[in-house]
Design an enzyme around this catalytic site. Structure first.
Site, PDB file in Angstrom:
ATOM      1  N   GLY A  12      32.228  -8.494  -3.166  1.00  7.17           N
ATOM      2  CA  GLY A  12      31.854  -7.203  -2.600  1.00  7.17           C
ATOM      3  C   GLY A  12      30.829  -7.329  -1.499  1.00  7.17           C
ATOM      4  O   GLY A  12      29.985  -6.446  -1.334  1.00  7.17           O
ATOM      5  N   ARG A  14      30.816  -6.868   1.626  1.00  4.76           N
ATOM      6  CA  ARG A  14      30.786  -5.899   2.718  1.00  4.76           C
ATOM      7  C   ARG A  14      30.249  -4.538   2.269  1.00  4.76           C
ATOM      8  O   ARG A  14      29.992  -3.660   3.094  1.00  4.76           O
ATOM      9  CB  ARG A  14      32.196  -5.723   3.309  1.00  4.76           C
ATOM     10  CG  ARG A  14      32.733  -6.950   3.997  1.00  4.76           C
ATOM     11  CD  ARG A  14      33.932  -6.600   4.849  1.00  4.76           C
ATOM     12  NE  ARG A  14      33.542  -5.780   6.001  1.00  4.76           N
ATOM     13  CZ  ARG A  14      34.382  -4.994   6.668  1.00  4.76           C
ATOM     14  NH1 ARG A  14      35.635  -4.875   6.272  1.00  4.76           N
ATOM     15  NH2 ARG A  14      33.972  -4.299   7.714  1.00  4.76           N
ATOM     16  N   GLY A  15      30.083  -4.345   0.973  1.00  3.22           N
ATOM     17  CA  GLY A  15      29.534  -3.096   0.467  1.00  3.22           C
ATOM     18  C   GLY A  15      28.032  -3.045   0.615  1.00  3.22           C
ATOM     19  O   GLY A  15      27.386  -4.015   1.022  1.00  3.22           O
ATOM     20  N   GLY A  18      26.444  -5.629  -2.061  1.00  2.00           N
ATOM     21  CA  GLY A  18      26.813  -7.008  -1.768  1.00  2.00           C
ATOM     22  C   GLY A  18      26.229  -7.507  -0.459  1.00  2.00           C
ATOM     23  O   GLY A  18      25.753  -8.651  -0.368  1.00  2.00           O
ATOM     24  N   SER A 109      25.411   0.244 -13.301  1.00  2.00           N
ATOM     25  CA  SER A 109      24.886   1.522 -12.810  1.00  2.00           C
ATOM     26  C   SER A 109      24.164   2.229 -13.936  1.00  2.00           C
ATOM     27  O   SER A 109      24.539   2.115 -15.103  1.00  2.00           O
ATOM     28  CB  SER A 109      26.034   2.400 -12.299  1.00  2.00           C
ATOM     29  OG  SER A 109      25.612   3.730 -12.122  1.00  2.00           O
ATOM     30  N   SER A 110      23.150   3.015 -13.587  1.00  2.00           N
ATOM     31  CA  SER A 110      22.392   3.742 -14.609  1.00  2.00           C
ATOM     32  C   SER A 110      23.223   4.829 -15.277  1.00  2.00           C
ATOM     33  O   SER A 110      22.815   5.371 -16.305  1.00  2.00           O
ATOM     34  CB  SER A 110      21.137   4.368 -13.993  1.00  2.00           C
ATOM     35  OG  SER A 110      21.478   5.271 -12.961  1.00  2.00           O
ATOM     36  N   CYS A 111      24.410   5.131 -14.744  1.00  4.00           N
ATOM     37  CA  CYS A 111      25.261   6.137 -15.385  1.00  4.00           C
ATOM     38  C   CYS A 111      25.829   5.645 -16.714  1.00  4.00           C
ATOM     39  O   CYS A 111      26.446   6.423 -17.444  1.00  4.00           O
ATOM     40  CB  CYS A 111      26.396   6.563 -14.461  1.00  4.00           C
ATOM     41  SG  CYS A 111      27.665   5.313 -14.200  1.00  4.00           S
ATOM     42  N   TYR A 138      33.837   5.947 -14.642  1.00  2.00           N
ATOM     43  CA  TYR A 138      33.106   4.854 -13.989  1.00  2.00           C
ATOM     44  C   TYR A 138      32.142   4.199 -14.966  1.00  2.00           C
ATOM     45  O   TYR A 138      32.043   2.966 -15.036  1.00  2.00           O
ATOM     46  CB  TYR A 138      32.361   5.402 -12.781  1.00  2.00           C
ATOM     47  CG  TYR A 138      31.616   4.373 -11.974  1.00  2.00           C
ATOM     48  CD1 TYR A 138      32.300   3.454 -11.191  1.00  2.00           C
ATOM     49  CD2 TYR A 138      30.226   4.336 -11.974  1.00  2.00           C
ATOM     50  CE1 TYR A 138      31.614   2.514 -10.430  1.00  2.00           C
ATOM     51  CE2 TYR A 138      29.531   3.410 -11.218  1.00  2.00           C
ATOM     52  CZ  TYR A 138      30.234   2.495 -10.452  1.00  2.00           C
ATOM     53  OH  TYR A 138      29.549   1.558  -9.701  1.00  2.00           O
ATOM     54  N   LYS A 142      31.919   0.247 -16.337  1.00  4.92           N
ATOM     55  CA  LYS A 142      30.725  -0.581 -16.194  1.00  4.92           C
ATOM     56  C   LYS A 142      30.211  -1.077 -17.552  1.00  4.92           C
ATOM     57  O   LYS A 142      29.748  -2.215 -17.678  1.00  4.92           O
ATOM     58  CB  LYS A 142      29.632   0.206 -15.460  1.00  4.92           C
ATOM     59  CG  LYS A 142      29.899   0.383 -13.982  1.00  4.92           C
ATOM     60  CD  LYS A 142      29.962  -0.956 -13.271  1.00  4.92           C
ATOM     61  CE  LYS A 142      30.136  -0.830 -11.779  1.00  4.92           C
ATOM     62  NZ  LYS A 142      30.205  -2.147 -11.096  1.00  4.92           N
ATOM     63  N   HIS A 181      27.521   9.446  -2.266  1.00  9.59           N
ATOM     64  CA  HIS A 181      26.473   9.853  -3.184  1.00  9.59           C
ATOM     65  C   HIS A 181      25.514  10.818  -2.484  1.00  9.59           C
ATOM     66  O   HIS A 181      25.585  11.038  -1.267  1.00  9.59           O
ATOM     67  CB  HIS A 181      25.727   8.625  -3.709  1.00  9.59           C
ATOM     68  CG  HIS A 181      26.540   7.789  -4.641  1.00  9.59           C
ATOM     69  ND1 HIS A 181      27.068   6.573  -4.271  1.00  9.59           N
ATOM     70  CD2 HIS A 181      26.938   8.011  -5.922  1.00  9.59           C
ATOM     71  CE1 HIS A 181      27.759   6.069  -5.293  1.00  9.59           C
ATOM     72  NE2 HIS A 181      27.692   6.919  -6.295  1.00  9.59           N
ATOM     73  N   TRP A 204      24.608  21.474  -2.882  1.00 10.20           N
ATOM     74  CA  TRP A 204      25.225  21.732  -4.182  1.00 10.20           C
ATOM     75  C   TRP A 204      24.209  21.933  -5.293  1.00 10.20           C
ATOM     76  O   TRP A 204      23.143  21.321  -5.297  1.00 10.20           O
ATOM     77  CB  TRP A 204      26.135  20.572  -4.543  1.00 10.20           C
ATOM     78  CG  TRP A 204      27.450  20.607  -3.819  1.00 10.20           C
ATOM     79  CD1 TRP A 204      27.735  21.230  -2.639  1.00 10.20           C
ATOM     80  CD2 TRP A 204      28.665  19.991  -4.243  1.00 10.20           C
ATOM     81  NE1 TRP A 204      29.037  21.037  -2.301  1.00 10.20           N
ATOM     82  CE2 TRP A 204      29.644  20.281  -3.259  1.00 10.20           C
ATOM     83  CE3 TRP A 204      29.027  19.223  -5.350  1.00 10.20           C
ATOM     84  CZ2 TRP A 204      30.963  19.826  -3.357  1.00 10.20           C
ATOM     85  CZ3 TRP A 204      30.333  18.765  -5.444  1.00 10.20           C
ATOM     86  CH2 TRP A 204      31.284  19.068  -4.462  1.00 10.20           C
TER      87      TRP A 204
END
Length: 314
Positions: A12, A14-15, A18, A109-111, A138, A142, A181, A204
């Site tokens: 990853g 290119r993210g 990463g 992720s913290s989710c 998601y 994870k 996000h 929102w």
């Protein structure tokens, strides 16, 4: 400790995460990095991943590849988010194990933590309650990845670790108007409103949720540190230990961008989890702390947005 010439694969690259890890490895003098573009290696294809590992035999792996997005993206593609993330994780982790990888670090992720977990959230609160529905798919993917690392450690004696970052932002972020996000979405929204001279911007929810934000280069610094000094089945939280409301965040982004119009709120839209603050005492005990304050990080992110207009078209 990783040798400076050890073969290190950054999945990853290119993210946002990463690419930050690649920058940090280069900064620290690591010279033998292996990367592959998605067109060269599709991590959801088991045969391709196994062939890559058999040929390259990386000694260390940073697994930062993932399919990511905000509330809209998660809710509109639940099955895709779960399948793509779970299969690419399992392919990479399994191939690393089969090919004798010395150490692997899984980025989560913290989710993964329960929606109503005690705040701030300790690593030990994993799987103690119900997940937030808007990103449940998601989160489940994870959790599976970090648990697979743990189970390989317990069954085969591997040295695979995981790190769970809070909300991230920074260079190479995704600024898509609906699939990004919250922080990059706000940067784009306020920038466009400023350029077009809009009198107001609608955000929102009601602005009440509390959120924590970590600049991605600070995370990358922790990731390299953990690869060098940490071993254990329990994940490590990555955050600042500071939080602010979404309403406060919007004002800060508007200030940095230079938007002076009105901010309105659409309470018919979802808020998401009411509060997400990580307990970062474990990382602190290992000698790490974040370096980039939020306003400075937003300024750097906005500069990146302005200098890379193609990112706004994702």
């Amino acid at each position: 400790m990783m040798e400076k010439d050890a073969k290190i694969y950054v999945a990853g690259h290119r993210g946002m995460v990463g690419s930050a890890i690649v920058r940090e490895l280069n900064r620290q003098g690591y010279t033998n990095l292996v990367t592959r573009m998605h067109g060269e290696l599709d991590l959801t294809r088991q045969d391709a991943v196994e062939a890559f590992f058999a040929e390259e035999k990386p000694e260390y792996v940073f697994l930062a590849a993932a399919r990511v997005g905000g509330i809209v993206a998660n809710e509109s593609a639940l099955a895709d988010f779960m399948y793509d993330n779970m299969i690419l994780e399992m392919n990479v982790i399994h191939a690393a194990w089969r090919n004798g990888c010395r150490k692997l670090e899984f980025l989560g992720s913290s989710c993964i933590y329960p929606r109503m977990a005690p705040q701030p959230m300790k690593e030990s609160c994993l799987l103690t309650g119900e997940l937030e529905k808007t990103n449940e798919a998601y989160a489940l993917a994870k959790i599976s990845g970090l648990k697979y690392c743990e189970f390989l450690n317990r069954q085969y004696g591997t040295d695979y670790i995981s790190v769970m970052p809070t909300n991230l932002y920074g260079p190479n972020d995704n600024y898509h108007p609906t699939h990004s996000h919250v922080l990059p979405a706000l940067i784009r929204r306020f920038h466009e409103a400023k350029v077009e001279g809009r009198a107001y911007v609608t955000c929102w929810g009601d602005g009440s949720p509390l959120r924590e934000f970590l600049y991605v280069d600070d995370l990358a610094n922790l990731c390299v540190l953990l690869m060098n000094i940490y071993s254990g089945n329990e994940t490590v939280n990555a955050g600042t230990g500071k939080e602010l409301t979404i309403r406060e965040l919007t004002k800060l982004v508007a200030k940095v961008v230079g938007y002076t119009g009105e901010i309105r709120w659409d309470s018919s839209r979802p808020n998401g989890t009411p509060r997400k603050l990580l307990d970062v005492s474990k990382a602190a005990a290992l000698g790490w702390t974040y370096q980039t304050e939020l306003e400075e990080g937003i300024r750097l992110s906005y500069e990146d947005f302005l200098n890379n207009p193609m990112r706004a078209q994702r």
